[in-house]
Scaffold this motif. Sequence first.
Motif, PDB file in Angstrom:
ATOM      1  N   ILE A 255      58.715   3.124  27.998  1.00 51.28           N
ATOM      2  CA  ILE A 255      59.879   2.727  27.207  1.00 51.28           C
ATOM      3  C   ILE A 255      60.333   3.888  26.331  1.00 51.28           C
ATOM      4  CG2 ILE A 255      60.689   1.178  25.374  1.00 51.28           C
ATOM      5  CD1 ILE A 255      58.786  -0.956  26.636  1.00 51.28           C
ATOM      6  N   GLY A 256      59.376   4.597  25.736  1.00 50.37           N
ATOM      7  CA  GLY A 256      59.723   5.766  24.928  1.00 50.37           C
ATOM      8  C   GLY A 256      60.417   6.837  25.739  1.00 50.37           C
ATOM      9  N   SER A 257      59.955   7.064  26.961  1.00 47.33           N
ATOM     10  CA  SER A 257      60.594   8.053  27.836  1.00 47.33           C
ATOM     11  C   SER A 257      62.026   7.644  28.169  1.00 47.33           C
ATOM     12  CB  SER A 257      59.798   8.218  29.127  1.00 47.33           C
ATOM     13  OG  SER A 257      58.567   8.813  28.874  1.00 47.33           O
ATOM     14  N   LEU A 258      62.228   6.367  28.430  1.00 46.48           N
ATOM     15  CA  LEU A 258      63.576   5.898  28.758  1.00 46.48           C
ATOM     16  C   LEU A 258      64.526   6.037  27.574  1.00 46.48           C
ATOM     17  CD1 LEU A 258      62.662   2.788  30.897  1.00 46.48           C
ATOM     18  CD2 LEU A 258      64.103   4.700  31.655  1.00 46.48           C
ATOM     19  N   THR A 259      64.086   5.660  26.381  1.00 47.72           N
ATOM     20  CA  THR A 259      64.990   5.737  25.231  1.00 47.72           C
ATOM     21  C   THR A 259      65.245   7.188  24.828  1.00 47.72           C
ATOM     22  OG1 THR A 259      65.528   4.848  23.060  1.00 47.72           O
ATOM     23  CG2 THR A 259      63.229   5.361  23.431  1.00 47.72           C
TER      24      THR A 259
ATOM     25  N   SER B 175      74.431  10.016  13.771  1.00 43.68           N
ATOM     26  CA  SER B 175      73.067   9.469  13.797  1.00 43.68           C
ATOM     27  C   SER B 175      72.926   8.566  15.007  1.00 43.68           C
ATOM     28  CB  SER B 175      72.727   8.705  12.509  1.00 43.68           C
ATOM     29  OG  SER B 175      73.475   7.512  12.415  1.00 43.68           O
ATOM     30  N   TYR B 176      71.669   8.390  15.407  1.00 44.26           N
ATOM     31  CA  TYR B 176      71.367   7.608  16.609  1.00 44.26           C
ATOM     32  C   TYR B 176      69.979   7.014  16.413  1.00 44.26           C
ATOM     33  CZ  TYR B 176      70.803   6.745  21.698  1.00 44.26           C
ATOM     34  OH  TYR B 176      70.615   6.194  22.935  1.00 44.26           O
ATOM     35  N   GLU B 177      69.868   5.719  16.554  1.00 44.63           N
ATOM     36  CA  GLU B 177      68.583   5.020  16.500  1.00 44.63           C
ATOM     37  C   GLU B 177      68.542   4.029  17.647  1.00 44.63           C
ATOM     38  OE1 GLU B 177      67.856   3.214  12.709  1.00 44.63           O
ATOM     39  OE2 GLU B 177      68.383   5.032  11.612  1.00 44.63           O
ATOM     40  N   ASP B 178      67.355   3.709  18.104  1.00 40.81           N
ATOM     41  CA  ASP B 178      67.228   2.748  19.200  1.00 40.81           C
ATOM     42  C   ASP B 178      66.003   1.882  18.959  1.00 40.81           C
ATOM     43  OD1 ASP B 178      67.398   1.359  21.598  1.00 40.81           O
ATOM     44  OD2 ASP B 178      67.454   3.144  22.854  1.00 40.81           O
ATOM     45  N   SER B 179      66.113   0.633  19.308  1.00 44.53           N
ATOM     46  CA  SER B 179      64.997  -0.318  19.283  1.00 44.53           C
ATOM     47  C   SER B 179      64.899  -0.907  20.679  1.00 44.53           C
ATOM     48  CB  SER B 179      65.234  -1.424  18.253  1.00 44.53           C
ATOM     49  OG  SER B 179      65.306  -0.880  16.959  1.00 44.53           O
ATOM     50  N   ALA B 180      64.153  -0.253  21.538  1.00 38.21           N
ATOM     51  CA  ALA B 180      64.075  -0.629  22.947  1.00 38.21           C
ATOM     52  C   ALA B 180      62.929  -1.601  23.191  1.00 38.21           C
ATOM     53  CB  ALA B 180      63.893   0.619  23.799  1.00 38.21           C
ATOM     54  N   THR B 181      63.118  -2.464  24.172  1.00 35.05           N
ATOM     55  CA  THR B 181      62.064  -3.389  24.592  1.00 35.05           C
ATOM     56  C   THR B 181      62.014  -3.421  26.117  1.00 35.05           C
ATOM     57  OG1 THR B 181      63.598  -5.270  24.555  1.00 35.05           O
ATOM     58  CG2 THR B 181      62.292  -4.898  22.558  1.00 35.05           C
ATOM     59  N   GLY B 182      60.858  -3.804  26.628  1.00 28.92           N
ATOM     60  CA  GLY B 182      60.706  -3.922  28.067  1.00 28.92           C
ATOM     61  C   GLY B 182      59.934  -5.169  28.417  1.00 28.92           C
ATOM     62  N   VAL B 183      60.149  -5.667  29.613  1.00 28.36           N
ATOM     63  CA  VAL B 183      59.437  -6.845  30.111  1.00 28.36           C
ATOM     64  C   VAL B 183      58.541  -6.408  31.266  1.00 28.36           C
ATOM     65  CG1 VAL B 183      59.654  -9.125  31.171  1.00 28.36           C
ATOM     66  CG2 VAL B 183      61.317  -8.385  29.450  1.00 28.36           C
ATOM     67  N   LEU B 184      57.242  -6.620  31.099  1.00 30.95           N
ATOM     68  CA  LEU B 184      56.257  -6.346  32.133  1.00 30.95           C
ATOM     69  C   LEU B 184      55.765  -7.690  32.647  1.00 30.95           C
ATOM     70  CD1 LEU B 184      54.274  -4.365  33.628  1.00 30.95           C
ATOM     71  CD2 LEU B 184      52.705  -4.811  31.747  1.00 30.95           C
ATOM     72  N   THR B 185      55.921  -7.931  33.928  1.00 31.19           N
ATOM     73  CA  THR B 185      55.466  -9.170  34.548  1.00 31.19           C
ATOM     74  C   THR B 185      54.215  -8.865  35.362  1.00 31.19           C
ATOM     75  OG1 THR B 185      57.730  -9.985  34.659  1.00 31.19           O
ATOM     76  CG2 THR B 185      56.125 -11.071  36.074  1.00 31.19           C
ATOM     77  N   THR B 186      53.125  -9.538  35.018  1.00 28.60           N
ATOM     78  CA  THR B 186      51.878  -9.307  35.745  1.00 28.60           C
ATOM     79  C   THR B 186      51.769 -10.279  36.912  1.00 28.60           C
ATOM     80  OG1 THR B 186      50.673 -10.757  34.229  1.00 28.60           O
ATOM     81  CG2 THR B 186      50.658  -8.408  33.731  1.00 28.60           C
ATOM     82  N   THR B 187      50.942  -9.886  37.885  1.00 20.35           N
ATOM     83  CA  THR B 187      50.718 -10.700  39.073  1.00 20.35           C
ATOM     84  C   THR B 187      49.270 -11.175  39.099  1.00 20.35           C
ATOM     85  OG1 THR B 187      50.263  -8.678  40.314  1.00 20.35           O
ATOM     86  CG2 THR B 187      52.517  -9.536  40.406  1.00 20.35           C
ATOM     87  N   PRO B 188      48.981 -12.238  39.833  1.00 21.63           N
ATOM     88  CA  PRO B 188      47.620 -12.790  39.855  1.00 21.63           C
ATOM     89  C   PRO B 188      46.545 -11.797  40.304  1.00 21.63           C
ATOM     90  CG  PRO B 188      49.149 -14.358  40.827  1.00 21.63           C
ATOM     91  CD  PRO B 188      49.913 -13.086  40.598  1.00 21.63           C
ATOM     92  N   ASP B 189      46.925 -10.795  41.075  1.00 21.69           N
ATOM     93  CA  ASP B 189      45.931  -9.838  41.564  1.00 21.69           C
ATOM     94  C   ASP B 189      45.604  -8.741  40.549  1.00 21.69           C
ATOM     95  OD1 ASP B 189      48.204  -8.253  41.644  1.00 21.69           O
ATOM     96  OD2 ASP B 189      48.033  -7.764  43.771  1.00 21.69           O
ATOM     97  N   GLY B 190      46.191  -8.810  39.349  1.00 19.10           N
ATOM     98  CA  GLY B 190      45.927  -7.817  38.313  1.00 19.10           C
ATOM     99  C   GLY B 190      46.967  -6.725  38.242  1.00 19.10           C
ATOM    100  N   GLY B 191      47.910  -6.720  39.165  1.00 18.62           N
ATOM    101  CA  GLY B 191      48.988  -5.733  39.156  1.00 18.62           C
ATOM    102  C   GLY B 191      50.167  -6.251  38.358  1.00 18.62           C
ATOM    103  N   GLY B 192      51.285  -5.654  38.564  1.00 21.67           N
ATOM    104  CA  GLY B 192      52.502  -6.081  37.884  1.00 21.67           C
ATOM    105  C   GLY B 192      53.537  -4.986  37.922  1.00 21.67           C
ATOM    106  N   ARG B 193      54.658  -5.272  37.289  1.00 19.66           N
ATOM    107  CA  ARG B 193      55.740  -4.301  37.254  1.00 19.66           C
ATOM    108  C   ARG B 193      56.691  -4.633  36.118  1.00 19.66           C
ATOM    109  NH1 ARG B 193      60.604  -5.791  39.571  1.00 19.66           N
ATOM    110  NH2 ARG B 193      61.027  -3.684  40.292  1.00 19.66           N
ATOM    111  N   PHE B 194      57.379  -3.617  35.657  1.00 26.92           N
ATOM    112  CA  PHE B 194      58.458  -3.845  34.704  1.00 26.92           C
ATOM    113  C   PHE B 194      59.607  -4.493  35.449  1.00 26.92           C
ATOM    114  CE2 PHE B 194      56.318  -1.068  31.786  1.00 26.92           C
ATOM    115  CZ  PHE B 194      56.775  -1.485  30.541  1.00 26.92           C
ATOM    116  N   THR B 195      60.219  -5.494  34.832  1.00 27.77           N
ATOM    117  CA  THR B 195      61.374  -6.144  35.436  1.00 27.77           C
ATOM    118  C   THR B 195      62.679  -5.718  34.759  1.00 27.77           C
ATOM    119  OG1 THR B 195      61.015  -8.089  34.057  1.00 27.77           O
ATOM    120  CG2 THR B 195      60.077  -8.120  36.292  1.00 27.77           C
ATOM    121  N   GLU B 196      62.587  -5.186  33.544  1.00 29.07           N
ATOM    122  CA  GLU B 196      63.751  -4.614  32.879  1.00 29.07           C
ATOM    123  C   GLU B 196      63.322  -3.941  31.588  1.00 29.07           C
ATOM    124  OE1 GLU B 196      66.910  -7.176  31.509  1.00 29.07           O
ATOM    125  OE2 GLU B 196      65.642  -8.108  30.005  1.00 29.07           O
ATOM    126  N   VAL B 197      64.159  -3.021  31.147  1.00 32.65           N
ATOM    127  CA  VAL B 197      64.058  -2.431  29.822  1.00 32.65           C
ATOM    128  C   VAL B 197      65.452  -2.534  29.213  1.00 32.65           C
ATOM    129  CG1 VAL B 197      63.785  -0.277  28.534  1.00 32.65           C
ATOM    130  CG2 VAL B 197      62.097  -0.910  30.256  1.00 32.65           C
TER     131      VAL B 197
END
Length: 160
Positions: free
Chosen positions: A63-67, A87-109
């Motif tokens: 998330i820091g890299s993206l912002t 001036s420029y400020e950002d308050s970024a958030t991301g959603v990480l969805t995990t899967t039953p096998d222990g993996g997962g992925r970001f679905t959006e930032v």
Amino acid sequence: MDADHRFAASLTWTGNRGSGTSGVRAYGRDHVLSVDGKPDLRASAARVFHGDLDRWNPEEQLIGSLTSCHLLSYLYVAVQHGIVVESYEDSATGVLTTTPDGGGRFTEVVLRPVVTISAGDAALAERLHADANRLCFIASSVNFPVRHEPTTILADDPAS
């Protein structure tokens, strides 16, 4: 002009508590990321994944890299279009969805830049976030949407 640029980083795992990875909770997730000539980045897993809350985790780094990339791309396009950013400020958030096998992925930032400008058109300043997103190396490299909810403030506007 196409060109390849190479970047490098080193990682050292520092989480061996004496028995290596003999069990899921037997080892620490702590590690150090290093780049020549720069301070080390103390990193770990997110707390929810048994990491150290006081260290950067990969999700925060992403998330820091993206912002950060968006900021740099935005400043570039702002200059090209006569927008003077004060001036420029950002308050970024991301959603990480995990899967039953222990993996997962970001679905959006979602990036929420608040940009104060002293010259240029405010509506154009907001539209330029799309151009910055297109030019951002990191946003162009991920496989999930990076959305923007920008706010533009006029520096000389008493209502701002």
